[in-house]
Design an enzyme around this catalytic site. Structure first.
Site, PDB file in Angstrom:
ATOM      1  N   CYS A  98     -22.597  -9.722  11.700  1.00 15.77           N
ATOM      2  CA  CYS A  98     -22.980 -10.618  10.595  1.00 15.77           C
ATOM      3  C   CYS A  98     -24.416 -11.113  10.772  1.00 15.77           C
ATOM      4  O   CYS A  98     -25.189 -11.156   9.806  1.00 15.77           O
ATOM      5  CB  CYS A  98     -22.025 -11.803  10.521  1.00 15.77           C
ATOM      6  SG  CYS A  98     -20.318 -11.322  10.178  1.00 15.77           S
ATOM      7  N   CYS A 104     -17.061  -3.288   7.755  1.00 11.89           N
ATOM      8  CA  CYS A 104     -16.260  -4.462   7.406  1.00 11.89           C
ATOM      9  C   CYS A 104     -16.325  -4.818   5.924  1.00 11.89           C
ATOM     10  O   CYS A 104     -15.590  -5.686   5.467  1.00 11.89           O
ATOM     11  CB  CYS A 104     -16.697  -5.664   8.244  1.00 11.89           C
ATOM     12  SG  CYS A 104     -18.379  -6.194   7.899  1.00 11.89           S
TER      13      CYS A 104
END
Length: 167
Positions: free
Chosen positions: A138, A69
């Site tokens: 994350c 990402c």
């Protein structure tokens, strides 16, 4: 002929957009619509943003990234002589969830010993921020950044080869 039609379509779309009522910016805000309020809070008011002196012996630096990402996270800890984390800073390039995960991680490591900080897990960060499954990477980055910063700190505490031979 197609160019003329495209021009008319573009002008008609512009006129329609200009006449349509505009929504307040708050309603259009992506973080407000897509993220939990805890993520939005850490994104809009990040805690402990900045850097510490990476050359200092009592500062550990962790730099991690997610190629999938493009998120990059730098997390630093400052440890006192008793082994307690007295300060933490971060800089993150990424989405709102990555920034929120970093911000929360710095809050959680402060006041903990080096060993206690190792017990912080990505699942705890994800649960606290109510991250959806698609954003779990994350919180994994935040855990990895904590571990990398702690490893760097521990490495700096080991005597250098030259110093060990002198003793």
């Amino acid at each position: 002929m197609a160019a003329v039609g495209a021009g008319r379509l573009r002008r008609a779309a512009s006129a329609l957009l200009l006449r349509s009522p505009r929504l307040p910016a708050r309603e259009l805000s992506a973080p407000a619509r897509l993220y939990h309020k805890k993520v939005v809070d850490h994104y809009e008011n990040p805690r402990n943003v900045g850097s510490l002196d990476k050359t200092s012996k009592n500062v550990g630096t962790g730099l991690v990234g997610a190629p999938a990402c493009g998120d990059v996270m730098k997390l630093q800890i400052q440890v006192d002589e008793k082994g307690k984390i007295v300060d933490a800073r971060f800089k993150t390039f990424g989405c709102g969830s990555a920034i929120a995960s970093s911000s929360l991680a710095t809050e959680w490591v402060k006041g903990k010993t080096v060993e206690e900080a190792l017990t912080i897990k990505n699942t705890d960060i994800a649960k606290e921020l109510c991250l959806p499954p698609v954003k779990l990477h994350c919180s994994m980055l935040a855990e990895d950044a904590i571990k990398a910063a702690l490893a760097d700190y521990k490495l700096k505490q080991e005597p250098k080869k030259g110093e060990a031979e002198k003793k």
